[in-house]
Design an enzyme around this catalytic site. Structure first.
Site, PDB file in Angstrom:
ATOM      1  N   TYR A 112     -10.796-119.745 -44.519  1.00  0.00           N
ATOM      2  CA  TYR A 112     -12.440-119.584 -44.686  1.00  0.00           C
ATOM      3  C   TYR A 112     -13.000-121.087 -45.057  1.00  0.00           C
ATOM      4  O   TYR A 112     -14.174-121.198 -44.509  1.00  0.00           O
ATOM      5  CB  TYR A 112     -12.530-118.702 -45.931  1.00  0.00           C
ATOM      6  CG  TYR A 112     -14.080-118.838 -46.633  1.00  0.00           C
ATOM      7  CD1 TYR A 112     -15.103-117.764 -45.848  1.00  0.00           C
ATOM      8  CD2 TYR A 112     -14.310-119.198 -47.705  1.00  0.00           C
ATOM      9  CE1 TYR A 112     -16.252-117.883 -46.502  1.00  0.00           C
ATOM     10  CE2 TYR A 112     -15.652-119.238 -48.187  1.00  0.00           C
ATOM     11  CZ  TYR A 112     -16.340-118.645 -47.667  1.00  0.00           C
ATOM     12  OH  TYR A 112     -17.763-118.589 -48.009  1.00  0.00           O
TER      13      TYR A 112
ATOM     14  N   ASP B 104     -22.849-106.596 -34.295  1.00  0.00           N
ATOM     15  CA  ASP B 104     -21.703-107.238 -34.790  1.00  0.00           C
ATOM     16  C   ASP B 104     -21.672-108.791 -34.141  1.00  0.00           C
ATOM     17  O   ASP B 104     -21.449-109.312 -32.992  1.00  0.00           O
ATOM     18  CB  ASP B 104     -20.501-106.634 -33.857  1.00  0.00           C
ATOM     19  CG  ASP B 104     -19.174-107.252 -34.308  1.00  0.00           C
ATOM     20  OD1 ASP B 104     -19.111-108.200 -35.318  1.00  0.00           O
ATOM     21  OD2 ASP B 104     -17.970-106.788 -34.018  1.00  0.00           O
TER      22      ASP B 104
ATOM     23  N   ALA C 227     -12.070-123.881 -44.296  1.00  0.00           N
ATOM     24  CA  ALA C 227     -11.883-124.778 -43.223  1.00  0.00           C
ATOM     25  C   ALA C 227     -13.214-124.401 -42.182  1.00  0.00           C
ATOM     26  O   ALA C 227     -13.738-125.209 -41.454  1.00  0.00           O
ATOM     27  CB  ALA C 227     -10.596-124.628 -42.423  1.00  0.00           C
ATOM     28  N   ALA C 228     -13.286-122.969 -41.964  1.00  0.00           N
ATOM     29  CA  ALA C 228     -14.390-122.691 -41.119  1.00  0.00           C
ATOM     30  C   ALA C 228     -15.554-122.845 -41.677  1.00  0.00           C
ATOM     31  O   ALA C 228     -16.612-123.402 -40.731  1.00  0.00           O
ATOM     32  CB  ALA C 228     -14.204-120.932 -41.066  1.00  0.00           C
ATOM     33  N   LYS C 229     -15.918-122.840 -42.934  1.00  0.00           N
ATOM     34  CA  LYS C 229     -17.318-123.249 -43.514  1.00  0.00           C
ATOM     35  C   LYS C 229     -17.296-124.951 -43.442  1.00  0.00           C
ATOM     36  O   LYS C 229     -18.521-125.366 -43.279  1.00  0.00           O
ATOM     37  CB  LYS C 229     -17.320-122.790 -44.885  1.00  0.00           C
ATOM     38  CG  LYS C 229     -17.482-121.463 -45.093  1.00  0.00           C
ATOM     39  CD  LYS C 229     -18.889-120.840 -44.913  1.00  0.00           C
ATOM     40  CE  LYS C 229     -19.077-119.574 -45.142  1.00  0.00           C
ATOM     41  NZ  LYS C 229     -20.760-119.243 -44.636  1.00  0.00           N
TER      42      LYS C 229
ATOM     43  N   ILE D 138     -21.506-116.411 -56.484  1.00  0.00           N
ATOM     44  CA  ILE D 138     -22.616-115.599 -56.818  1.00  0.00           C
ATOM     45  C   ILE D 138     -22.196-114.181 -57.425  1.00  0.00           C
ATOM     46  O   ILE D 138     -21.525-113.525 -56.547  1.00  0.00           O
ATOM     47  CB  ILE D 138     -23.479-115.469 -55.500  1.00  0.00           C
ATOM     48  CG1 ILE D 138     -23.619-116.801 -54.768  1.00  0.00           C
ATOM     49  CG2 ILE D 138     -24.996-114.751 -55.556  1.00  0.00           C
ATOM     50  CD1 ILE D 138     -24.006-116.664 -53.197  1.00  0.00           C
TER      51      ILE D 138
END
Length: 259
Positions: A151, A56, A153-155, A184
């Site tokens: 998501y 994990d 913002a994290a990327k 994708i």
């Protein structure tokens, strides 16, 4: 592809390499001669010839265990592909996101790369060579406020971190690059299109069109395939890309509308 580039003898770690673009990357790396170790939370049901670790990676312990496996089973690493990412945050815009949602997105999309790089990049520096590929997302520059704020913002944070790392370690022989996919067409994406189509009373192609329109359109007319994303990653990992570092490479069919 095999006649143009080679990864012969390279030791590679690909996180989340059991499905989608991750699985395509693992398969292509192996075809090009790399020794590949991959990780996910659980071993896939299908037979896997690639070295595998169940971990994990949203936890410090999981990252430490994977790094130890890389050292024990590969004897070090020449290429790291940080493929892990995703989102389980609720829709509803910024107000729907609580602290737990934010922490979960950061734990999945940023911290595994930070922790694994901290464990493994010093070994690359010591050997004077290596390639680190952070798989970001066009959402970092083209977020969808209704659903992907945390998501995205994290990327974006991963992208900034990647640029900083490249400036630090490129002079020491370690290249650091980013690959930013758009939509994708993975198995999960096909299922999403089917659900969208059912809700809209149309066929699967109609569902695909609805998703593409929600992204602002894909000029090329279709999503990328996992194999196309893997091909870009393999080129960047190869010696053919020997002076490419610190850059982000978008593969989105033209979705991002700006230069």
């Amino acid at each position: 592809m095999s006649g143009f580039i080679s990864l012969e003898g390279k030791r590679a770690l690909v996180t989340s390499g059991t499905r989608g673009a991750g699985a395509a990357t693992v398969a292509l790396f192996r075809d090009l001669g790399a020794r590949v170790l991959t990780a996910a939370r659980s071993r896939p049901d299908t037979a896997c010839e690639t070295m595998f670790v169940a971990a994990d990676l949203t936890t410090p312990e999981g990252c430490a265990a994977l790094a130890a496996a890389v050292r024990d089973r590969l004897g070090g690493v020449d290429v790291i592909v940080h493929m892990l990412g995703g989102s389980s945050a609720p829709a509803g815009g910024f107000a729907a996101l609580g602290d737990t949602d934010w922490a979960r997105e950061i734990a999945l999309n940023l911290m595994p790369a930070v922790r694994l790089d901290r464990e493994l990049v010093p070994g690359m520096v010591a050997q004077g060579r290596g390639v680190v590929i952070h798989v970001t997302s066009i959402q970092g520059r083209l977020p969808l406020p209704a659903a992907t704020t945390a998501y995205a913002a994290a990327k974006a944070a991963l992208s900034t971190y990647s640029k900083s790392l490249s400036k630090e370690v490129s002079p020491k022989g370690v290249r650091v690059v980013r690959v930013a996919p758009g939509w994708i067409e993975t198995e999960a994406a096909v299922r999403l299109a089917e659900r969208v189509a059912q809700d809209a009373g149309t066929d699967q192609e109609g569902g695909r069109r609805i998703i593409m329109e929600s992204l602002g359109g894909i000029p090329i007319g279709r999503p990328s395939t996992p194999e196309e994303v893997a091909s870009l990653i393999a080129f960047l990992a190869s010696d053919r890309a020997g002076t490419i570092t610190g850059t982000e490479h978008i593969i989105d069919g033209g979705t991002v509308p700006t230069v």
